[in-house]
Design a protein around this motif. Structure first.
Motif, PDB file in Angstrom:
ATOM      1  N   THR A   5       7.486  -3.452  -8.607  1.00  0.00           N
ATOM      2  CA  THR A   5       6.059  -3.208  -8.407  1.00  0.00           C
ATOM      3  C   THR A   5       5.278  -3.801  -9.570  1.00  0.00           C
ATOM      4  O   THR A   5       5.849  -4.141 -10.610  1.00  0.00           O
ATOM      5  CB  THR A   5       5.765  -1.697  -8.324  1.00  0.00           C
ATOM      6  OG1 THR A   5       6.157  -1.071  -9.547  1.00  0.00           O
ATOM      7  CG2 THR A   5       6.484  -1.045  -7.151  1.00  0.00           C
ATOM      8  N   THR A   6       3.975  -3.912  -9.380  1.00  0.00           N
ATOM      9  CA  THR A   6       3.128  -4.420 -10.455  1.00  0.00           C
ATOM     10  C   THR A   6       3.215  -3.488 -11.659  1.00  0.00           C
ATOM     11  O   THR A   6       3.458  -2.291 -11.523  1.00  0.00           O
ATOM     12  CB  THR A   6       1.664  -4.536 -10.000  1.00  0.00           C
ATOM     13  OG1 THR A   6       1.236  -3.279  -9.476  1.00  0.00           O
ATOM     14  CG2 THR A   6       1.488  -5.615  -8.946  1.00  0.00           C
ATOM     15  N   PRO A  29       3.654  -2.582  -4.626  1.00  0.00           N
ATOM     16  CA  PRO A  29       4.816  -3.418  -4.273  1.00  0.00           C
ATOM     17  C   PRO A  29       4.464  -4.902  -4.371  1.00  0.00           C
ATOM     18  O   PRO A  29       3.375  -5.321  -3.977  1.00  0.00           O
ATOM     19  CB  PRO A  29       5.121  -3.019  -2.823  1.00  0.00           C
ATOM     20  CG  PRO A  29       4.539  -1.640  -2.687  1.00  0.00           C
ATOM     21  CD  PRO A  29       3.317  -1.628  -3.564  1.00  0.00           C
TER      22      PRO A  29
END
Length: 89
Positions: A5-6, A29
């Motif tokens: 994810t970021t 995501p």
């Protein structure tokens, strides 16, 4: 893609004080982020083309600039999410 994810490291859109006004949220995501990058860049490109082809195109420029800045920030954050784990290994 992956379960990555970021990371939320990237900020963008400088204010008059030089501080960044916005930040990419962590926990998004990467496949969602990549889809959003593609859409942001597509609309920035469309606005840029409209600006170039229109006698009153200057009204499109700032919108295109901000969309491009958002796409770049999100892409930088995705890049961090993908490559920081490799650097830690």
């Amino acid at each position: 893609m992956t379960t990555h994810t970021t990371v939320g490291h990237t900020s963008f859109s400088a204010s008059t004080t030089g501080k960044k006004m916005f930040r990419v949220n962590s926990g998004i995501p990467l496949d969602d982020a990549m889809e959003t990058i593609s859409l942001l860049q597509h609309y920035a490109n469309q606005l840029t083309l409209d600006a170039a082809m229109n006698d009153n195109g200057e009204r499109f420029i700032w919108s295109a600039f901000y969309l491009g800045e958002m796409a770049k920030a999100l892409l930088d954050d995705v890049n961090d999410a993908m490559f920081l784990p490799r650097a830690d290994a």
